[in-house]
Design a protein around this motif. Sequence first.
Motif, mmCIF file in Angstrom:
data_model
loop_
_atom_site.group_PDB
_atom_site.id
_atom_site.type_symbol
_atom_site.label_atom_id
_atom_site.label_comp_id
_atom_site.label_asym_id
_atom_site.label_seq_id
_atom_site.Cartn_x
_atom_site.Cartn_y
_atom_site.Cartn_z
ATOM 1 N N ARG A 272 -101.582 118.903 -30.092
ATOM 2 C CA ARG A 272 -101.470 117.449 -30.072
ATOM 3 C C ARG A 272 -102.368 116.875 -31.161
ATOM 4 O O ARG A 272 -103.442 117.414 -31.443
ATOM 5 C CB ARG A 272 -101.915 116.881 -28.722
ATOM 6 N N PRO A 273 -101.977 115.744 -31.742
ATOM 7 C CA PRO A 273 -102.861 115.073 -32.698
ATOM 8 C C PRO A 273 -103.982 114.356 -31.947
ATOM 9 O O PRO A 273 -103.893 114.133 -30.736
ATOM 10 C CB PRO A 273 -101.937 114.075 -33.393
ATOM 11 N N ILE A 274 -105.030 114.004 -32.671
ATOM 12 C CA ILE A 274 -106.152 113.261 -32.083
ATOM 13 C C ILE A 274 -106.048 111.815 -32.562
ATOM 14 O O ILE A 274 -106.412 111.500 -33.701
ATOM 15 C CB ILE A 274 -107.498 113.867 -32.505
ATOM 16 N N PRO A 275 -105.530 110.906 -31.733
ATOM 17 C CA PRO A 275 -105.401 109.502 -32.149
ATOM 18 C C PRO A 275 -106.770 108.833 -32.251
ATOM 19 O O PRO A 275 -107.768 109.343 -31.751
ATOM 20 C CB PRO A 275 -104.549 108.883 -31.044
ATOM 21 N N SER A 276 -106.809 107.688 -32.914
ATOM 22 C CA SER A 276 -108.084 107.044 -33.252
ATOM 23 C C SER A 276 -108.921 106.718 -32.013
ATOM 24 O O SER A 276 -110.133 106.937 -31.995
ATOM 25 C CB SER A 276 -107.824 105.777 -34.068
ATOM 26 N N LYS A 277 -108.305 106.176 -30.961
ATOM 27 C CA LYS A 277 -109.059 105.816 -29.751
ATOM 28 C C LYS A 277 -109.637 107.065 -29.091
ATOM 29 O O LYS A 277 -110.800 107.073 -28.662
ATOM 30 C CB LYS A 277 -108.150 105.059 -28.774
ATOM 31 N N ALA A 278 -108.838 108.133 -29.029
ATOM 32 C CA ALA A 278 -109.315 109.388 -28.434
ATOM 33 C C ALA A 278 -110.423 109.988 -29.296
ATOM 34 O O ALA A 278 -111.395 110.554 -28.772
ATOM 35 C CB ALA A 278 -108.158 110.376 -28.280
ATOM 36 N N ARG A 279 -110.289 109.881 -30.610
ATOM 37 C CA ARG A 279 -111.306 110.445 -31.514
ATOM 38 C C ARG A 279 -112.673 109.804 -31.256
ATOM 39 O O ARG A 279 -113.695 110.493 -31.198
ATOM 40 C CB ARG A 279 -110.889 110.230 -32.968
ATOM 41 N N ALA A 280 -112.703 108.485 -31.098
ATOM 42 C CA ALA A 280 -113.972 107.790 -30.879
ATOM 43 C C ALA A 280 -114.662 108.283 -29.604
ATOM 44 O O ALA A 280 -115.878 108.510 -29.580
ATOM 45 C CB ALA A 280 -113.723 106.289 -30.799
ATOM 46 N N ILE A 281 -113.872 108.468 -28.543
ATOM 47 C CA ILE A 281 -114.430 108.953 -27.273
ATOM 48 C C ILE A 281 -114.834 110.412 -27.405
ATOM 49 O O ILE A 281 -115.911 110.826 -26.943
ATOM 50 C CB ILE A 281 -113.409 108.772 -26.135
ATOM 51 N N LEU A 282 -113.980 111.206 -28.045
ATOM 52 C CA LEU A 282 -114.229 112.636 -28.186
ATOM 53 C C LEU A 282 -115.497 112.908 -28.996
ATOM 54 O O LEU A 282 -116.278 113.798 -28.673
ATOM 55 C CB LEU A 282 -113.019 113.296 -28.846
ATOM 56 N N GLU A 283 -115.714 112.125 -30.032
ATOM 57 C CA GLU A 283 -116.920 112.308 -30.842
ATOM 58 C C GLU A 283 -118.175 112.032 -30.017
ATOM 59 O O GLU A 283 -119.195 112.709 -30.167
ATOM 60 C CB GLU A 283 -116.866 111.393 -32.072
#
Length: 376
Positions: A272-283
């Motif tokens: 799956r790709p990492i969308p921008s909102k998920a990226r912010a939380i994941l980081e």
Amino acid sequence: MTILDRQLKLIAKQESYDGPAELNDGEGLVARISPTAKITFQYRCRFNGKSLRIKIGKYPATTLKEARRIHKIMMELRESGRNPEIAITGEQDFVTLDDCVNYWLQHYVPTLKKGTQELNRSFAKNYMLGTFPNQNVETIPAKEWMMWLDSISAEKPKTAQSVFAKLRACLNYCKSKFIIERTDIDRIKKQNVGARPENGSRVPTWSELAIIWQAIERSRASTANKTLHQLTMLWGNRLSELRLARLSHFDMKAGIWTVPKELSKTNKPIRRPIPSKARAILERVMETYDDVLFPGHDLDTPITISAANRYIRRIRTSLPLEEWRTHDFRRSLSTGASELGVMPHVVEKMLGHELGGVLAVYNKHDWLEEQLEGYE
């Protein structure tokens, strides 16, 4: 090195002994020797997670040949999931439900996926173990089985049918290994136990998801528990795909999350790709934790499914919404993405589903760009 009878005879003639405290005959059979040259045969093993040291007999009243004969019986009992002490105590030799469940947990359940292992152990602990203590599992009447299942069904009808399915799988496995021959549970039909789990139809709306999101945000749970469920809302993944995720599963530079096949329901990797909102939380998660991104009390161990479910139950009871569960987030994503024009095959990839028919055989494309557009 095996024990020799003449070796034991020489020791037994002595008044004192200062040699090795034990002589090892192999596979757990030992001759333990005291400072006064008294010899005792023992069987050392692990059974039901505990270390056992079982006294077989004293030499020369119990000969080396007799000790080996009893030792062989003990090993056979242990391998079949039964207490090896039966060979000495002379207790009635039958197999209990606990014997079957423990054998199943020890030999079969570890071959399953981690999430399924946890689920089976949970059912065993909460419902199966200790239910019919000291009863021969082969002679428990169908009526007693049914009364027990009905007692579960009175409060949790769907759970009762799940317990029945797990129990039948356990007993069938034991039959396949010739631990038991038959049980009366074979007379019970699935449709007569509890209530069948319904196919999900609940689709939380965008506004309902917003309410749930805010409740998670306001809650006092751990960062791991909160972000686990928020990311699940964004990705529409199966909970354990993310709950058991490791740092190495995420390529932040390429923007791809890969679920390895051992965590995938399809037994194939999911990308799956990492969308921008998920990226912010994941980081933020990656800055907080190490390899295990969603830990429980122990930072080196993923949060358990029961802890994750308990958290969601607390959130759910605090909100004035129609009944919902974490798995419904997947339905919201699928429905919402389709309404926004995302193509069906792309939605299926977002959900981690296998494409059907010949397409699944020949087409291995993941449509990552189209997935990312859908997520955004």
